[in-house]
Write a protein that holds these residues in place. Structure first.
Motif, short mmCIF file in Angstrom:
data_model
loop_
_atom_site.label_atom_id
_atom_site.label_comp_id
_atom_site.label_asym_id
_atom_site.label_seq_id
_atom_site.Cartn_x
_atom_site.Cartn_y
_atom_site.Cartn_z
N MET A 93 1.68 -10.18 -14.30
CA MET A 93 0.92 -10.33 -13.05
C MET A 93 0.20 -9.03 -12.68
N MET A 94 0.87 -7.90 -12.83
CA MET A 94 0.24 -6.63 -12.47
C MET A 94 -0.89 -6.29 -13.43
N ASN A 95 -0.74 -6.65 -14.70
CA ASN A 95 -1.84 -6.42 -15.66
C ASN A 95 -3.08 -7.21 -15.27
N LEU A 96 -2.88 -8.39 -14.72
CA LEU A 96 -4.01 -9.20 -14.28
C LEU A 96 -4.59 -8.71 -12.96
N MET A 97 -3.73 -8.21 -12.09
CA MET A 97 -4.13 -7.97 -10.71
C MET A 97 -4.59 -6.55 -10.41
N TRP A 98 -4.29 -5.57 -11.26
CA TRP A 98 -4.44 -4.18 -10.85
C TRP A 98 -5.88 -3.86 -10.44
N TRP A 99 -6.85 -4.36 -11.22
CA TRP A 99 -8.23 -3.99 -10.89
C TRP A 99 -8.69 -4.74 -9.64
N GLY A 100 -8.19 -5.97 -9.46
CA GLY A 100 -8.52 -6.70 -8.24
C GLY A 100 -7.96 -6.00 -7.01
N ILE A 101 -6.73 -5.46 -7.15
CA ILE A 101 -6.12 -4.72 -6.04
C ILE A 101 -6.96 -3.48 -5.73
N LEU A 102 -7.39 -2.77 -6.77
CA LEU A 102 -8.17 -1.56 -6.56
C LEU A 102 -9.50 -1.86 -5.89
N VAL A 103 -10.22 -2.85 -6.41
CA VAL A 103 -11.51 -3.23 -5.80
C VAL A 103 -11.29 -3.71 -4.38
N GLY A 104 -10.24 -4.50 -4.17
CA GLY A 104 -9.95 -5.00 -2.83
C GLY A 104 -9.65 -3.88 -1.86
N MET A 105 -8.90 -2.86 -2.30
CA MET A 105 -8.59 -1.73 -1.42
C MET A 105 -9.86 -0.99 -1.00
N LEU A 106 -10.76 -0.79 -1.96
CA LEU A 106 -12.01 -0.11 -1.63
C LEU A 106 -12.85 -0.96 -0.67
N ALA A 107 -12.84 -2.28 -0.89
CA ALA A 107 -13.59 -3.17 -0.01
C ALA A 107 -13.01 -3.14 1.40
N VAL A 108 -11.68 -3.13 1.49
CA VAL A 108 -11.04 -3.08 2.80
C VAL A 108 -11.34 -1.76 3.50
N GLY A 109 -11.35 -0.68 2.72
CA GLY A 109 -11.71 0.61 3.30
C GLY A 109 -13.10 0.61 3.89
N LEU A 110 -14.03 -0.09 3.25
CA LEU A 110 -15.39 -0.21 3.77
C LEU A 110 -15.43 -1.12 5.00
N ILE A 111 -14.74 -2.26 4.91
CA ILE A 111 -14.73 -3.20 6.03
C ILE A 111 -14.08 -2.57 7.26
N ASP A 112 -13.12 -1.68 7.02
CA ASP A 112 -12.43 -1.04 8.14
C ASP A 112 -13.37 -0.21 9.00
N ARG A 113 -14.52 0.16 8.44
CA ARG A 113 -15.49 0.94 9.20
C ARG A 113 -16.36 0.06 10.10
N VAL A 114 -16.31 -1.24 9.90
CA VAL A 114 -17.15 -2.15 10.69
C VAL A 114 -16.38 -2.55 11.95
N ALA A 163 -19.10 12.51 2.02
CA ALA A 163 -18.19 12.38 3.16
C ALA A 163 -17.90 10.91 3.46
N LEU A 164 -18.91 10.05 3.32
CA LEU A 164 -18.71 8.62 3.54
C LEU A 164 -17.76 8.06 2.48
N ALA A 165 -17.97 8.44 1.21
CA ALA A 165 -17.09 7.95 0.15
C ALA A 165 -15.65 8.41 0.37
N LYS A 166 -15.49 9.66 0.81
CA LYS A 166 -14.14 10.18 1.08
C LYS A 166 -13.48 9.42 2.23
N ASP A 167 -14.27 9.14 3.26
CA ASP A 167 -13.72 8.43 4.40
C ASP A 167 -13.26 7.03 4.01
N ILE A 168 -14.06 6.34 3.19
CA ILE A 168 -13.69 4.99 2.74
C ILE A 168 -12.41 5.05 1.90
N ALA A 169 -12.33 6.06 1.02
CA ALA A 169 -11.15 6.20 0.18
C ALA A 169 -9.91 6.49 1.01
N MET A 170 -10.05 7.30 2.05
CA MET A 170 -8.90 7.64 2.89
C MET A 170 -8.46 6.46 3.76
#
Length: 387
Positions: A95-116, A253-260
Protein backbone atom coordinates in the motif's frame (compact mmCIF):
# COMPACT_ATOMS: atom_id res chain seq x y z
CA UNK A 1 6.15 30.57 8.80
CA UNK A 2 3.63 33.33 8.87
CA UNK A 3 0.27 33.12 10.55
CA UNK A 4 -2.08 32.20 7.73
CA UNK A 5 -5.11 33.40 9.68
CA UNK A 6 -3.92 37.00 9.53
CA UNK A 7 -1.33 37.34 6.80
CA UNK A 8 -3.02 38.32 3.55
CA UNK A 9 -0.28 40.27 1.82
CA UNK A 10 1.31 37.39 -0.07
CA UNK A 11 -1.22 34.63 -0.49
CA UNK A 12 -3.42 33.95 -3.49
CA UNK A 13 -7.11 34.80 -3.21
CA UNK A 14 -6.49 36.82 -0.05
CA UNK A 15 -9.09 39.21 1.23
CA UNK A 16 -7.07 42.40 1.77
CA UNK A 17 -8.95 43.67 4.79
CA UNK A 18 -10.80 40.59 6.09
CA UNK A 19 -14.21 42.31 6.13
CA UNK A 20 -16.11 42.04 9.42
CA UNK A 21 -19.02 40.36 7.67
CA UNK A 22 -16.80 37.35 7.07
CA UNK A 23 -14.49 37.54 10.06
CA UNK A 24 -16.38 35.00 12.18
CA UNK A 25 -15.67 32.32 9.58
CA UNK A 26 -12.07 32.16 10.77
CA UNK A 27 -13.02 29.70 13.48
CA UNK A 28 -14.41 27.25 10.93
CA UNK A 29 -11.38 25.04 10.57
CA UNK A 30 -10.63 21.46 11.42
CA UNK A 31 -7.21 21.97 12.95
CA UNK A 32 -7.21 25.38 14.52
CA UNK A 33 -9.46 28.28 15.25
CA UNK A 34 -10.80 29.53 18.52
CA UNK A 35 -13.62 27.01 18.56
CA UNK A 36 -11.48 23.91 18.05
CA UNK A 37 -11.98 22.67 21.61
CA UNK A 38 -13.37 19.21 20.98
CA UNK A 39 -11.76 15.91 20.13
CA UNK A 40 -11.93 15.77 16.33
CA UNK A 41 -10.30 13.89 13.47
CA UNK A 42 -7.46 16.41 13.65
CA UNK A 43 -6.35 15.12 17.03
CA UNK A 44 -7.47 15.50 20.61
CA UNK A 45 -7.75 19.08 21.77
CA UNK A 46 -5.94 19.52 25.08
CA UNK A 47 -5.21 22.43 27.33
CA UNK A 48 -1.92 24.24 26.86
CA UNK A 49 -0.74 23.18 30.32
CA UNK A 50 -1.57 19.49 29.88
CA UNK A 51 1.17 16.88 30.39
CA UNK A 52 3.42 16.22 27.40
CA UNK A 53 2.04 12.71 26.88
CA UNK A 54 -1.46 14.10 26.41
CA UNK A 55 -0.25 16.52 23.75
CA UNK A 56 1.14 13.68 21.62
CA UNK A 57 -1.01 12.65 18.65
CA UNK A 58 -0.83 8.96 19.43
CA UNK A 59 -2.90 7.92 16.42
CA UNK A 60 -0.59 9.71 13.99
CA UNK A 61 2.74 8.75 15.54
CA UNK A 62 1.60 5.29 16.64
CA UNK A 63 0.30 4.33 13.20
CA UNK A 64 3.34 5.95 11.59
CA UNK A 65 5.67 3.95 13.84
CA UNK A 66 3.92 0.67 12.96
CA UNK A 67 4.31 1.48 9.26
CA UNK A 68 7.96 2.48 9.77
CA UNK A 69 8.68 -0.91 11.37
CA UNK A 70 6.48 -3.05 9.10
CA UNK A 71 7.73 -1.61 5.80
CA UNK A 72 11.40 -2.72 6.11
CA UNK A 73 10.33 -5.90 7.93
CA UNK A 74 8.56 -6.99 4.73
CA UNK A 75 11.99 -7.26 3.09
CA UNK A 76 13.15 -10.01 5.46
CA UNK A 77 9.87 -11.69 6.43
CA UNK A 78 8.40 -14.24 3.99
CA UNK A 79 4.78 -13.78 2.99
CA UNK A 80 3.81 -16.92 4.93
CA UNK A 81 5.53 -15.90 8.17
CA UNK A 82 3.75 -17.14 11.31
CA UNK A 83 0.99 -15.20 13.11
CA UNK A 84 0.13 -13.41 9.89
CA UNK A 85 3.13 -11.10 10.26
CA UNK A 86 4.23 -11.72 6.69
CA UNK A 87 0.83 -10.86 5.24
CA UNK A 88 0.60 -7.79 7.47
CA UNK A 89 4.04 -6.38 6.66
CA UNK A 90 3.74 -7.09 2.95
CA UNK A 91 0.30 -5.48 2.94
CA UNK A 92 1.72 -2.32 4.51
CA UNK A 93 4.62 -2.29 2.06
CA UNK A 94 2.42 -2.76 -1.01
CA UNK A 95 0.00 0.00 0.00
CA UNK A 96 2.77 2.46 0.84
CA UNK A 97 4.56 1.69 -2.44
CA UNK A 98 1.38 2.64 -4.26
CA UNK A 99 0.51 5.63 -2.13
CA UNK A 100 3.76 7.44 -1.35
CA UNK A 101 3.77 9.76 -4.35
CA UNK A 102 0.06 10.47 -3.97
CA UNK A 103 0.67 11.39 -0.32
CA UNK A 104 3.52 13.70 -1.32
CA UNK A 105 1.55 15.44 -4.08
CA UNK A 106 -1.46 15.67 -1.78
CA UNK A 107 0.60 17.27 1.00
CA UNK A 108 1.93 19.91 -1.38
CA UNK A 109 -1.59 20.55 -2.68
CA UNK A 110 -2.90 20.92 0.87
CA UNK A 111 -0.08 23.32 1.67
CA UNK A 112 -1.19 25.47 -1.27
CA UNK A 113 -4.89 25.22 -0.43
CA UNK A 114 -4.10 26.20 3.15
CA UNK A 115 -3.13 29.64 1.83
CA UNK A 116 -6.60 30.22 0.39
CA UNK A 117 -8.88 31.85 2.99
CA UNK A 118 -12.09 29.99 3.72
CA UNK A 119 -13.91 33.32 3.58
CA UNK A 120 -14.04 32.83 -0.17
CA UNK A 121 -15.79 29.50 0.26
CA UNK A 122 -18.39 31.09 2.50
CA UNK A 123 -18.76 34.03 0.14
CA UNK A 124 -19.31 31.77 -2.87
CA UNK A 125 -21.74 29.38 -1.18
CA UNK A 126 -23.84 31.84 0.81
CA UNK A 127 -25.03 34.21 -1.89
CA UNK A 128 -28.28 32.61 -3.06
CA UNK A 129 -30.26 29.36 -3.44
CA UNK A 130 -31.04 27.12 -6.38
CA UNK A 131 -29.11 24.74 -8.61
CA UNK A 132 -26.25 27.17 -9.27
CA UNK A 133 -25.60 27.78 -5.59
CA UNK A 134 -25.75 24.04 -4.91
CA UNK A 135 -23.17 23.40 -7.63
CA UNK A 136 -20.94 26.00 -5.98
CA UNK A 137 -21.45 24.29 -2.60
CA UNK A 138 -20.52 20.92 -4.11
CA UNK A 139 -17.37 22.29 -5.75
CA UNK A 140 -16.36 24.02 -2.53
CA UNK A 141 -16.76 20.71 -0.71
CA UNK A 142 -14.47 19.01 -3.20
CA UNK A 143 -11.79 21.68 -3.01
CA UNK A 144 -11.64 21.95 0.78
CA UNK A 145 -9.14 19.36 1.96
CA UNK A 146 -10.91 18.40 5.18
CA UNK A 147 -11.99 15.14 6.79
CA UNK A 148 -15.64 14.48 7.52
CA UNK A 149 -15.37 15.83 11.08
CA UNK A 150 -13.41 18.89 10.06
CA UNK A 151 -15.74 19.74 7.21
CA UNK A 152 -18.66 19.35 9.60
CA UNK A 153 -17.33 22.30 11.60
CA UNK A 154 -17.21 24.38 8.43
CA UNK A 155 -20.69 23.22 7.43
CA UNK A 156 -22.07 24.22 10.83
CA UNK A 157 -20.50 27.65 10.45
CA UNK A 158 -21.99 28.00 6.97
CA UNK A 159 -25.46 27.32 8.39
CA UNK A 160 -24.89 29.84 11.17
CA UNK A 161 -23.94 32.41 8.55
CA UNK A 162 -27.09 31.84 6.52
CA UNK A 163 -26.41 29.03 4.03
CA UNK A 164 -29.52 27.00 3.28
CA UNK A 165 -29.86 23.47 4.65
CA UNK A 166 -29.69 22.16 1.07
CA UNK A 167 -26.39 23.97 0.51
CA UNK A 168 -24.98 22.61 3.77
CA UNK A 169 -26.00 19.05 2.86
CA UNK A 170 -24.49 19.36 -0.62
CA UNK A 171 -21.30 20.71 0.92
CA UNK A 172 -21.06 17.93 3.52
CA UNK A 173 -21.77 15.08 1.11
CA UNK A 174 -19.25 16.29 -1.47
CA UNK A 175 -16.50 16.94 1.06
CA UNK A 176 -15.45 13.95 3.13
CA UNK A 177 -13.23 11.91 0.79
CA UNK A 178 -13.34 14.13 -2.31
CA UNK A 179 -10.53 16.40 -1.16
CA UNK A 180 -7.74 16.72 -3.68
CA UNK A 181 -5.21 14.64 -1.76
CA UNK A 182 -7.59 11.72 -1.17
CA UNK A 183 -8.89 11.83 -4.74
CA UNK A 184 -5.31 11.28 -5.92
CA UNK A 185 -4.82 8.40 -3.48
CA UNK A 186 -8.10 6.77 -4.55
CA UNK A 187 -6.89 6.95 -8.15
CA UNK A 188 -3.60 5.33 -7.18
CA UNK A 189 -5.16 2.54 -5.12
CA UNK A 190 -8.28 1.75 -7.14
CA UNK A 191 -7.53 3.04 -10.63
CA UNK A 192 -8.20 6.39 -12.23
CA UNK A 193 -11.32 5.24 -14.05
CA UNK A 194 -12.98 4.12 -10.82
CA UNK A 195 -11.83 7.30 -9.13
CA UNK A 196 -13.61 9.34 -11.81
CA UNK A 197 -16.76 7.20 -11.51
CA UNK A 198 -16.80 7.54 -7.70
CA UNK A 199 -16.21 11.28 -7.93
CA UNK A 200 -19.02 11.91 -10.41
CA UNK A 201 -21.43 9.64 -8.53
CA UNK A 202 -20.78 11.38 -5.22
CA UNK A 203 -21.24 14.81 -6.77
CA UNK A 204 -24.56 13.68 -8.28
CA UNK A 205 -25.73 12.46 -4.85
CA UNK A 206 -24.68 15.75 -3.26
CA UNK A 207 -26.50 17.82 -5.89
CA UNK A 208 -29.67 15.71 -5.87
CA UNK A 209 -29.81 15.75 -2.09
CA UNK A 210 -29.44 19.52 -2.02
CA UNK A 211 -32.20 19.92 -4.61
CA UNK A 212 -34.49 17.59 -2.64
CA UNK A 213 -33.96 19.54 0.59
CA UNK A 214 -34.64 22.88 -1.10
CA UNK A 215 -37.78 21.41 -2.71
CA UNK A 216 -38.97 20.27 0.74
CA UNK A 217 -38.25 23.76 2.04
CA UNK A 218 -40.34 25.36 -0.71
CA UNK A 219 -43.15 22.91 0.05
CA UNK A 220 -43.10 23.92 3.70
CA UNK A 221 -41.89 20.50 4.90
CA UNK A 222 -38.50 21.84 6.00
CA UNK A 223 -38.10 25.11 7.86
CA UNK A 224 -35.87 27.67 6.13
CA UNK A 225 -32.67 28.73 7.81
CA UNK A 226 -33.54 31.54 10.24
CA UNK A 227 -29.99 32.87 9.84
CA UNK A 228 -30.46 33.39 6.11
CA UNK A 229 -28.79 36.58 4.91
CA UNK A 230 -27.61 37.85 1.56
CA UNK A 231 -24.03 38.97 1.16
CA UNK A 232 -23.59 42.68 0.40
CA UNK A 233 -23.75 43.52 -3.28
CA UNK A 234 -20.26 45.03 -3.15
CA UNK A 235 -18.65 41.69 -2.29
CA UNK A 236 -17.11 40.36 -5.52
CA UNK A 237 -15.21 37.12 -5.04
CA UNK A 238 -13.36 37.09 -8.34
CA UNK A 239 -12.36 40.74 -8.06
CA UNK A 240 -10.85 40.06 -4.64
CA UNK A 241 -9.25 36.86 -5.95
CA UNK A 242 -7.58 38.69 -8.83
CA UNK A 243 -6.31 41.34 -6.42
CA UNK A 244 -4.87 38.62 -4.19
CA UNK A 245 -3.13 36.94 -7.12
CA UNK A 246 -1.63 40.22 -8.26
CA UNK A 247 -0.30 40.78 -4.74
CA UNK A 248 1.27 37.32 -4.56
CA UNK A 249 4.98 37.02 -5.21
CA UNK A 250 5.74 33.70 -6.89
CA UNK A 251 9.25 33.19 -5.53
CA UNK A 252 11.29 30.96 -3.26
CA UNK A 253 9.63 32.42 -0.18
CA UNK A 254 6.23 31.28 -1.49
CA UNK A 255 7.55 27.77 -2.17
CA UNK A 256 9.07 27.62 1.32
CA UNK A 257 5.83 28.78 2.90
CA UNK A 258 3.82 26.11 1.05
CA UNK A 259 6.33 23.44 2.09
CA UNK A 260 6.20 24.55 5.73
CA UNK A 261 2.40 24.42 5.70
CA UNK A 262 2.29 21.01 4.01
CA UNK A 263 2.72 18.74 7.05
CA UNK A 264 0.68 20.72 9.63
CA UNK A 265 -2.15 21.19 7.12
CA UNK A 266 -1.99 17.50 6.11
CA UNK A 267 -1.79 16.18 9.65
CA UNK A 268 -5.49 15.37 9.91
CA UNK A 269 -5.26 13.45 6.61
CA UNK A 270 -2.07 11.61 7.49
CA UNK A 271 -3.16 10.46 10.96
CA UNK A 272 -6.24 8.68 9.63
CA UNK A 273 -4.62 7.58 6.39
CA UNK A 274 -1.80 5.83 8.29
CA UNK A 275 -4.33 4.30 10.66
CA UNK A 276 -6.35 3.10 7.68
CA UNK A 277 -3.26 1.45 6.17
CA UNK A 278 -2.54 -0.38 9.44
CA UNK A 279 -6.19 -1.43 9.82
CA UNK A 280 -6.47 -2.63 6.21
CA UNK A 281 -3.25 -4.66 6.51
CA UNK A 282 -4.50 -6.13 9.81
CA UNK A 283 -7.75 -7.21 8.14
CA UNK A 284 -5.76 -8.81 5.31
CA UNK A 285 -3.70 -10.74 7.86
CA UNK A 286 -6.60 -11.93 10.04
CA UNK A 287 -9.62 -12.31 7.74
CA UNK A 288 -9.27 -14.97 5.01
CA UNK A 289 -10.08 -13.81 1.50
CA UNK A 290 -12.88 -16.37 1.19
CA UNK A 291 -14.71 -15.04 4.26
CA UNK A 292 -14.08 -11.46 3.23
CA UNK A 293 -15.47 -12.08 -0.25
CA UNK A 294 -18.53 -13.88 1.19
CA UNK A 295 -19.55 -11.19 3.65
CA UNK A 296 -18.44 -8.15 1.67
CA UNK A 297 -18.64 -9.42 -1.90
CA UNK A 298 -20.52 -7.92 -4.84
CA UNK A 299 -23.90 -9.19 -3.66
CA UNK A 300 -26.90 -7.60 -1.97
CA UNK A 301 -25.76 -9.23 1.28
CA UNK A 302 -22.29 -7.80 0.84
CA UNK A 303 -23.69 -4.37 0.02
CA UNK A 304 -25.86 -4.22 3.15
CA UNK A 305 -23.07 -5.69 5.29
CA UNK A 306 -20.80 -2.94 4.03
CA UNK A 307 -23.44 -0.34 4.88
CA UNK A 308 -23.75 -1.69 8.43
CA UNK A 309 -19.96 -1.77 8.84
CA UNK A 310 -19.61 1.79 7.57
CA UNK A 311 -22.29 2.93 10.01
CA UNK A 312 -20.72 1.21 13.02
CA UNK A 313 -17.03 1.81 12.33
CA UNK A 314 -16.14 5.38 13.31
CA UNK A 315 -13.21 5.81 10.93
CA UNK A 316 -12.48 9.26 9.59
CA UNK A 317 -12.75 9.67 5.84
CA UNK A 318 -9.01 9.40 5.26
CA UNK A 319 -8.88 6.07 7.08
CA UNK A 320 -11.77 4.71 5.03
CA UNK A 321 -9.86 4.96 1.74
CA UNK A 322 -7.48 2.00 2.35
CA UNK A 323 -10.40 -0.07 3.66
CA UNK A 324 -12.47 0.77 0.59
CA UNK A 325 -9.51 -0.23 -1.57
CA UNK A 326 -9.51 -3.62 0.15
CA UNK A 327 -13.20 -4.03 -0.71
CA UNK A 328 -12.36 -3.20 -4.31
CA UNK A 329 -9.45 -5.61 -4.66
CA UNK A 330 -10.08 -8.58 -2.37
CA UNK A 331 -13.88 -8.61 -2.49
CA UNK A 332 -14.04 -7.49 -6.15
CA UNK A 333 -16.89 -5.17 -5.18
CA UNK A 334 -16.50 -1.60 -6.51
CA UNK A 335 -20.04 -0.76 -5.40
CA UNK A 336 -19.21 -1.80 -1.84
CA UNK A 337 -16.10 0.38 -1.91
CA UNK A 338 -18.20 3.34 -3.01
CA UNK A 339 -20.83 2.55 -0.37
CA UNK A 340 -18.21 2.36 2.38
CA UNK A 341 -16.78 5.75 1.37
CA UNK A 342 -20.14 7.48 1.10
CA UNK A 343 -22.21 5.82 3.82
CA UNK A 344 -19.51 6.34 6.42
CA UNK A 345 -20.17 10.07 6.13
CA UNK A 346 -23.92 9.94 5.45
CA UNK A 347 -24.61 7.85 8.57
CA UNK A 348 -22.01 9.38 10.90
CA UNK A 349 -23.69 9.90 14.28
CA UNK A 350 -21.38 12.86 14.94
CA UNK A 351 -22.88 14.65 11.96
CA UNK A 352 -26.37 13.84 13.21
CA UNK A 353 -25.66 15.34 16.62
CA UNK A 354 -24.00 18.47 15.27
CA UNK A 355 -26.74 19.07 12.69
CA UNK A 356 -29.35 18.62 15.42
CA UNK A 357 -27.49 21.14 17.57
CA UNK A 358 -26.88 23.77 14.90
CA UNK A 359 -30.35 23.61 13.33
CA UNK A 360 -32.27 22.95 16.53
CA UNK A 361 -34.32 20.30 14.72
CA UNK A 362 -33.95 16.53 14.82
CA UNK A 363 -35.85 16.24 11.54
CA UNK A 364 -33.21 18.28 9.73
CA UNK A 365 -30.46 16.00 11.04
CA UNK A 366 -32.27 12.79 10.07
CA UNK A 367 -32.83 14.07 6.53
CA UNK A 368 -29.15 13.52 5.72
CA UNK A 369 -29.16 9.69 5.97
CA UNK A 370 -32.78 9.38 4.83
CA UNK A 371 -32.05 11.14 1.54
CA UNK A 372 -28.51 9.94 0.86
CA UNK A 373 -28.39 6.28 1.91
CA UNK A 374 -30.96 5.06 -0.67
CA UNK A 375 -29.05 6.84 -3.43
CA UNK A 376 -25.76 5.35 -2.23
CA UNK A 377 -27.20 1.82 -2.18
CA UNK A 378 -28.72 2.14 -5.66
CA UNK A 379 -25.46 3.43 -7.14
CA UNK A 380 -23.46 0.83 -5.21
CA UNK A 381 -25.65 -1.97 -6.59
CA UNK A 382 -25.26 -0.58 -10.13
CA UNK A 383 -21.48 -0.37 -9.78
CA UNK A 384 -21.29 -3.98 -8.55
CA UNK A 385 -23.42 -5.10 -11.48
CA UNK A 386 -21.24 -3.17 -13.94
CA UNK A 387 -17.97 -4.17 -12.32
Amino acid sequence: MTDHATDTSSRPFALPDDPPRLASAKAASCCGGDNATVDTCCGPAVAAGAPAWRRVDWLLWGSGAVIAVAYPAAVVLPHDAPLGLGVFTHGVQEMMNLMWWGILVGMLAVGLIDRVPREFVIGIIGRDQGAKSLVRAVLAGVLLDLCNHGVLMVGAKLYERGASLGQVFAFLIASPWNSLSLTIIIGVLMGWEWMAVFLVASLVIALLTGLAVEALERAGRVQPNPNRVDLPADFHVWREAKAGLRATRFDAALAKDIAMRAFPASRMVLRWLFFGVVLAALIQATVPTEIFATWFGATLLGLFTTLVAATIIEVCSEGSVPLASDLMTRAAAPGNAFTFLMAGAATDYTEMLVLREVTGRLKAALLLPLLTVPQVLVIGWALNAAG
